[in-house]
Design a protein around this motif. Structure first.
Motif, PDB file in Angstrom:
ATOM      1  N   ALA A 157      40.439  43.333  46.061  1.00  0.00           N
ATOM      2  CA  ALA A 157      39.887  43.633  44.735  1.00  0.00           C
ATOM      3  C   ALA A 157      38.541  44.332  44.860  1.00  0.00           C
ATOM      4  CB  ALA A 157      39.717  42.336  43.963  1.00  0.00           C
ATOM      5  N   SER A 158      38.229  45.170  43.876  1.00  0.00           N
ATOM      6  CA  SER A 158      36.929  45.849  43.901  1.00  0.00           C
ATOM      7  C   SER A 158      35.810  44.912  43.471  1.00  0.00           C
ATOM      8  CB  SER A 158      36.950  47.057  42.964  1.00  0.00           C
ATOM      9  OG  SER A 158      37.177  46.627  41.631  1.00  0.00           O
ATOM     10  N   ILE A 159      36.133  43.928  42.615  1.00  0.00           N
ATOM     11  CA  ILE A 159      35.050  43.216  41.929  1.00  0.00           C
ATOM     12  C   ILE A 159      34.325  42.205  42.808  1.00  0.00           C
ATOM     13  CG2 ILE A 159      35.887  43.574  39.592  1.00  0.00           C
ATOM     14  CD1 ILE A 159      37.034  40.719  39.696  1.00  0.00           C
ATOM     15  N   VAL A 183      46.823  43.354  54.467  1.00  0.00           N
ATOM     16  CA  VAL A 183      45.927  43.701  53.352  1.00  0.00           C
ATOM     17  C   VAL A 183      45.950  45.203  53.110  1.00  0.00           C
ATOM     18  CG1 VAL A 183      43.522  43.713  52.546  1.00  0.00           C
ATOM     19  CG2 VAL A 183      44.389  41.750  53.827  1.00  0.00           C
ATOM     20  N   LYS A 184      46.026  45.598  51.824  1.00  0.00           N
ATOM     21  CA  LYS A 184      45.752  46.994  51.446  1.00  0.00           C
ATOM     22  C   LYS A 184      44.317  46.954  50.944  1.00  0.00           C
ATOM     23  CE  LYS A 184      45.535  50.006  48.315  1.00  0.00           C
ATOM     24  NZ  LYS A 184      44.254  50.675  47.994  1.00  0.00           N
ATOM     25  N   GLY A 185      43.389  47.484  51.752  1.00  0.00           N
ATOM     26  CA  GLY A 185      41.972  47.413  51.402  1.00  0.00           C
ATOM     27  C   GLY A 185      41.672  48.224  50.148  1.00  0.00           C
ATOM     28  N   HIS A 186      40.715  47.743  49.343  1.00  0.00           N
ATOM     29  CA  HIS A 186      40.339  48.522  48.160  1.00  0.00           C
ATOM     30  C   HIS A 186      39.581  49.771  48.595  1.00  0.00           C
ATOM     31  CE1 HIS A 186      38.900  49.751  44.268  1.00  0.00           C
ATOM     32  NE2 HIS A 186      39.745  48.885  43.735  1.00  0.00           N
ATOM     33  N   SER A 187      39.928  50.889  47.949  1.00  0.00           N
ATOM     34  CA  SER A 187      39.364  52.182  48.363  1.00  0.00           C
ATOM     35  C   SER A 187      37.867  52.291  48.080  1.00  0.00           C
ATOM     36  CB  SER A 187      40.104  53.321  47.642  1.00  0.00           C
ATOM     37  OG  SER A 187      41.485  53.200  47.885  1.00  0.00           O
ATOM     38  N   ALA A 188      37.316  51.378  47.275  1.00  0.00           N
ATOM     39  CA  ALA A 188      35.892  51.470  46.943  1.00  0.00           C
ATOM     40  C   ALA A 188      34.993  50.950  48.064  1.00  0.00           C
ATOM     41  CB  ALA A 188      35.614  50.686  45.662  1.00  0.00           C
ATOM     42  N   SER A 220      46.043  55.199  49.329  1.00  0.00           N
ATOM     43  CA  SER A 220      46.169  55.083  47.872  1.00  0.00           C
ATOM     44  C   SER A 220      47.113  53.939  47.508  1.00  0.00           C
ATOM     45  CB  SER A 220      46.695  56.417  47.334  1.00  0.00           C
ATOM     46  OG  SER A 220      47.682  56.186  46.368  1.00  0.00           O
ATOM     47  N   GLY A 221      46.749  53.205  46.450  1.00  0.00           N
ATOM     48  CA  GLY A 221      47.587  52.096  45.990  1.00  0.00           C
ATOM     49  C   GLY A 221      48.977  52.565  45.602  1.00  0.00           C
ATOM     50  N   ARG A 222      49.010  53.707  44.939  1.00  0.00           N
ATOM     51  CA  ARG A 222      50.307  54.199  44.453  1.00  0.00           C
ATOM     52  C   ARG A 222      51.232  54.557  45.614  1.00  0.00           C
ATOM     53  NH1 ARG A 222      46.905  55.099  40.568  1.00  0.00           N
ATOM     54  NH2 ARG A 222      47.548  54.644  38.446  1.00  0.00           N
ATOM     55  N   GLY A 225      50.115  50.946  48.724  1.00  0.00           N
ATOM     56  CA  GLY A 225      50.284  49.669  48.014  1.00  0.00           C
ATOM     57  C   GLY A 225      51.744  49.483  47.600  1.00  0.00           C
ATOM     58  N   GLN A 226      52.315  50.527  47.026  1.00  0.00           N
ATOM     59  CA  GLN A 226      53.706  50.442  46.576  1.00  0.00           C
ATOM     60  C   GLN A 226      54.657  50.278  47.763  1.00  0.00           C
ATOM     61  OE1 GLN A 226      55.098  50.292  43.608  1.00  0.00           O
ATOM     62  NE2 GLN A 226      53.293  50.550  42.335  1.00  0.00           N
ATOM     63  N   ALA A 227      54.391  51.036  48.856  1.00  0.00           N
ATOM     64  CA  ALA A 227      55.265  50.948  50.034  1.00  0.00           C
ATOM     65  C   ALA A 227      55.236  49.536  50.614  1.00  0.00           C
ATOM     66  CB  ALA A 227      54.826  51.971  51.088  1.00  0.00           C
ATOM     67  N   GLY A 241      43.030  43.022  39.784  1.00  0.00           N
ATOM     68  CA  GLY A 241      42.640  44.370  39.372  1.00  0.00           C
ATOM     69  C   GLY A 241      43.063  44.645  37.953  1.00  0.00           C
ATOM     70  N   SER A 242      43.432  45.886  37.710  1.00  0.00           N
ATOM     71  CA  SER A 242      43.733  46.307  36.338  1.00  0.00           C
ATOM     72  C   SER A 242      45.105  45.814  35.882  1.00  0.00           C
ATOM     73  CB  SER A 242      43.699  47.833  36.258  1.00  0.00           C
ATOM     74  OG  SER A 242      44.716  48.364  37.076  1.00  0.00           O
ATOM     75  N   ARG A 243      45.261  45.778  34.582  1.00  0.00           N
ATOM     76  CA  ARG A 243      46.558  45.386  34.009  1.00  0.00           C
ATOM     77  C   ARG A 243      47.629  46.390  34.419  1.00  0.00           C
ATOM     78  NH1 ARG A 243      46.697  43.187  27.855  1.00  0.00           N
ATOM     79  NH2 ARG A 243      48.922  43.172  27.449  1.00  0.00           N
ATOM     80  N   GLU A 265      46.199  38.894  39.067  1.00  0.00           N
ATOM     81  CA  GLU A 265      45.195  38.500  38.081  1.00  0.00           C
ATOM     82  C   GLU A 265      44.681  39.787  37.464  1.00  0.00           C
ATOM     83  OE1 GLU A 265      41.681  36.465  39.627  1.00  0.00           O
ATOM     84  OE2 GLU A 265      40.779  37.399  37.861  1.00  0.00           O
ATOM     85  N   MET A 266      44.816  39.914  36.123  1.00  0.00           N
ATOM     86  CA  MET A 266      44.654  41.247  35.540  1.00  0.00           C
ATOM     87  C   MET A 266      43.604  41.381  34.446  1.00  0.00           C
ATOM     88  SD  MET A 266      48.702  42.183  35.433  1.00  0.00           S
ATOM     89  CE  MET A 266      49.185  40.594  34.836  1.00  0.00           C
ATOM     90  N   SER A 267      43.751  40.650  33.368  1.00  0.00           N
ATOM     91  CA  SER A 267      42.967  41.036  32.191  1.00  0.00           C
ATOM     92  C   SER A 267      42.688  39.822  31.313  1.00  0.00           C
ATOM     93  CB  SER A 267      43.804  42.081  31.431  1.00  0.00           C
ATOM     94  OG  SER A 267      43.324  42.269  30.158  1.00  0.00           O
ATOM     95  N   PHE A 301      32.861  40.648  35.810  1.00  0.00           N
ATOM     96  CA  PHE A 301      33.519  39.422  36.239  1.00  0.00           C
ATOM     97  C   PHE A 301      34.754  39.249  35.374  1.00  0.00           C
ATOM     98  CE2 PHE A 301      29.140  38.199  37.563  1.00  0.00           C
ATOM     99  CZ  PHE A 301      29.416  38.030  38.908  1.00  0.00           C
ATOM    100  N   CYS A 302      35.823  38.780  35.996  1.00  0.00           N
ATOM    101  CA  CYS A 302      37.042  38.559  35.205  1.00  0.00           C
ATOM    102  C   CYS A 302      36.841  37.459  34.188  1.00  0.00           C
ATOM    103  CB  CYS A 302      38.218  38.268  36.124  1.00  0.00           C
ATOM    104  SG  CYS A 302      37.757  37.331  37.568  1.00  0.00           S
ATOM    105  N   THR A 303      35.764  36.666  34.322  1.00  0.00           N
ATOM    106  CA  THR A 303      35.494  35.595  33.366  1.00  0.00           C
ATOM    107  C   THR A 303      34.371  35.966  32.383  1.00  0.00           C
ATOM    108  OG1 THR A 303      34.075  34.653  35.056  1.00  0.00           O
ATOM    109  CG2 THR A 303      36.277  33.711  34.854  1.00  0.00           C
ATOM    110  N   GLY A 392      41.723  44.081  23.549  1.00  0.00           N
ATOM    111  CA  GLY A 392      41.898  44.708  24.862  1.00  0.00           C
ATOM    112  C   GLY A 392      40.666  44.439  25.717  1.00  0.00           C
ATOM    113  N   GLU A 393      40.863  44.292  27.024  1.00  0.00           N
ATOM    114  CA  GLU A 393      39.722  44.034  27.914  1.00  0.00           C
ATOM    115  C   GLU A 393      38.873  45.296  28.090  1.00  0.00           C
ATOM    116  OE1 GLU A 393      39.313  41.916  32.217  1.00  0.00           O
ATOM    117  OE2 GLU A 393      40.259  43.871  32.292  1.00  0.00           O
ATOM    118  N   ILE A 394      37.558  45.134  27.887  1.00  0.00           N
ATOM    119  CA  ILE A 394      36.629  46.210  28.299  1.00  0.00           C
ATOM    120  C   ILE A 394      35.883  45.630  29.481  1.00  0.00           C
ATOM    121  CG2 ILE A 394      34.646  47.636  27.665  1.00  0.00           C
ATOM    122  CD1 ILE A 394      35.517  47.376  24.749  1.00  0.00           C
TER     123      ILE A 394
END
Ligand code: NAP
Length: 525
Positions: A157-159, A183-188, A220-222, A225-227, A241-243, A265-267, A301-303, A392-394
């Motif tokens: 996760a980036s956060i 692990v697929k590391g976050h690109s950030a 890339s996740g797409r 991550g997908q593979a 991450g994102s929804r 865990e998304m939104s 924070f997700c919370t 919606g989550e901002i």
């Protein structure tokens, strides 16, 4: 410590062949060396092959050996020293103290899982002894234990670049359960990821773990991550991450010939209910606490408390006025990535563009390229009930106050809430009855209910639930924080009438590891 810019596949460092992942310092916009050429499907294949090959050996490591491995990972992460926090600061814009705290949390988490592994309760050992003379039917000898699911894919996760990333909660709980991890590391934050990944590699070598117990891929996740999630050797997925990202991975996992669980865990907008007596007695204090929680970590924070619900009137007006002043005084903070900043800006524009929403205050604008300007907004409950877009989550330091005409309308707002990680009650003794009548609805909506505190700050313990109904997570039955997270990666197996020589050691009559068991329904040990 020199960064190599490589993938880590088992004990090997492998240079990728696909498009580079390049970290950007979000505080300055500068790119950071080295580049991380992305992995190809061949590297996904290799990491999954190794993980599968490691599984049988790793899952049968003794409780002590596995616990020691987790502790050694923690030691190796600590031994990286200042290099880890320096790279983390450059890649995330987070203050050094936050990263130090996160390192402590990450290592604490690994040690917590080590103690859980040693105690062995997670094996959930059960024995219903045979009753050959039972009438009208004899009973067979039944024994049960939990076994790990198989290799697990974790999307960093980036956060939380440490606590929810390469050696974060998902990895620690999967390794504790006996699952190899890819692990697929976050690109950030690839550099931070490489440093932690190498620490896990060293720990695996020191503890003589099978090579494929851990791999780290970039890309890339797409694509990667997908593979990874499509690979038939992967048996479960952990994601924060994102929804849209979580939903995409769930769709892929479900479309496989063998569908697998995705713990995403998304939104969540973490509603805060302000009850009348508390608002009247200490509305100003609550408002100050709310804005402090809202601004923590630029709201990333997700919370984060993104929704506040109260009864319209003078006390709520006073609360909003105090919060308005605190928001106006809020300094801008750098956000974690250009993408998160862009999503924040467009979320805030979309919210303030709603005719039914009034902007109460904005914080100070920042000088940096990706700074978060706090936002506070207000809308009526009627408008909230008529417009799903208002929940919606901002992701960032933005929150919406909902004014309800009366307690019935507050109940309708609660009824209409989506699934949440947390719901907070600001209440005094005189609010007990009102809170009690809302509670059955609220516990259907969230994984954690808290009174007179703030949802940011998630304790890593045995009783914590960091989960909740969709869209907070993809599976409300679990938690991604705390020791119970281990159960996501386990499944029960029953052994009926197996001869002693064939039984797993932990299920033998003499209970060689002295682990607590349920024998004929009664707890022993
Ligand atoms: P993200 O975009 O969902 O990315 C998380 C990870 O998933 C990254 O490794 C990403 O790969 C991968 N990914 C993204 N889309 C994918 C797809 N379609 N298929 C496979 N993998 C995919 O999340 P983020 O970068 O951390 O933050 C972006 C937004 O997510 C934030 O603005 C916020 O709205 C939301 N967010 C919410 C929470 C929460 O707990 N509520 C937490 C974090 C983020 P790449 O390397 O290609 O990016």
């Amino acid at each position: 410590m020199t960064l190599q810019g490589t993938l880590l596949i088992g004990q090997q460092a492998v240079t990728g062949t696909q498009a580079d992942i390049v970290a950007v310092n979000p505080a300055t916009g500068e790119t950071l060396e080295p580049r991380y050429p992305g992995g190809s499907r061949a590297e996904v294949e290799k990491a999954c092959q190794l993980a599968e090959a490691a599984f049988d050996q790793y899952r049968e490591t003794s409780l002590e050996a596995r616990a020691h491995f987790l502790e050694t990972i923690a030691e190796e992460i600590e031994a990286i020293g200042a290099d880890l926090t320096q790279r983390g600061v450059a890649e995330t814009g987070l203050p050094e103290a936050r990263l130090e705290g996160e390192r402590g949390r990450t290592c604490g988490q690994l040690r917590l899982f080590a103690s859980v592994v040693r105690a062995g309760e997670w094996l959930d050992l059960r024995h219903d002894p045979a009753q050959p003379d039972r009438q009208p039917m004899p009973r067979a000898d039944l024994r049960q234990r939990h076994i790990p699911l198989g290799p697990v894919a974790v999307c960093g996760a980036s956060i939380f670049p440490l606590a929810f990333s390469v050696a974060g909660g998902d990895t620690a709980s999967a390794l504790a359960a006996g699952c190899p991890v890819v692990v697929k590391g976050h690109s950030a934050h690839p550099g931070t990821s490489e440093l932690v990944g190498r620490a896990i590699q060293r720990a695996a070598a020191k503890c003589n773990m099978p090579e494929g117990v851990f791999s780290l891929l970039f890309g890339s996740g797409r694509d990667i991550g997908q593979a990874l999630v499509s690979d038939p050797r992967i048996k479960a997925v952990g994601f924060t991450g994102s929804r849209s990202g979580g939903m995409a991975l769930m769709a892929t996992a479900q479309a496989r010939p063998e569908p697998i669980p995705v713990y995403a865990e998304m939104s969540s907008i973490n509603p805060v209910f302000l009850f009348p007596e508390a608002l009247q007695a200490r509305g100003n204090k609550i408002a100050e606490g709310f804005v402090a929680s809202l601004n923590m970590g630029a709201g990333q924070f997700c919370t984060n408390p993104g929704l506040v619900i109260g009864l319209k009137g003078a006390d709520l007006d006073a609360f909003i006025t105090t919060a308005e002043e605190a928001v106006k005084a809020s300094g801008a903070q750098t956000m974690l990535t250009p993408g998160i900043h862009e999503a924040y800006q467009s979320g805030v524009s979309a919210l303030s563009g709603q005719s039914s929403v009034k902007e109460v205050a904005r914080g100070k604008a920042g000088d940096g390229p990706h700074s978060c300007q706090t936002g506070l907004f207000v809308a009526s409950a009627q408008n909230f009930l008529n417009n799903d877009a208002l929940q919606g989550e901002i992701f960032g330091a933005a929150s919406l106050v909902i004014e309800c005409a009366d307690a019935q309308e507050m109940q309708r707002v609660a009824d209409q809430l989506e699934g949440q990680l947390t719901i907070t009650l600001q209440m005094d003794d005189g609010d007990l009855e009102a809170a009690k009548s809302l509670l059955p609805t609220l516990e259907q909506r969230a994984g954690r209910l808290l009174a007179n505190g703030w949802p940011t700050g998630v304790e890593v313990g045995h009783a914590m639930v960091h989960g909740g109904p969709f869209p907070a997570t993809s599976d409300s039955r679990t938690t991604s924080v705390g020791s119970a997270a281990i159960y996501r990666f386990l499944r029960p197996v029953c052994y009926q009438d197996l001869p002693a020589g064939l039984l797993p050691e932990v299920l033998r009559d003499d209970n060689p590891f002295k682990v607590s068991r349920l024998v004929d329904g009664k707890r022993e040990g």
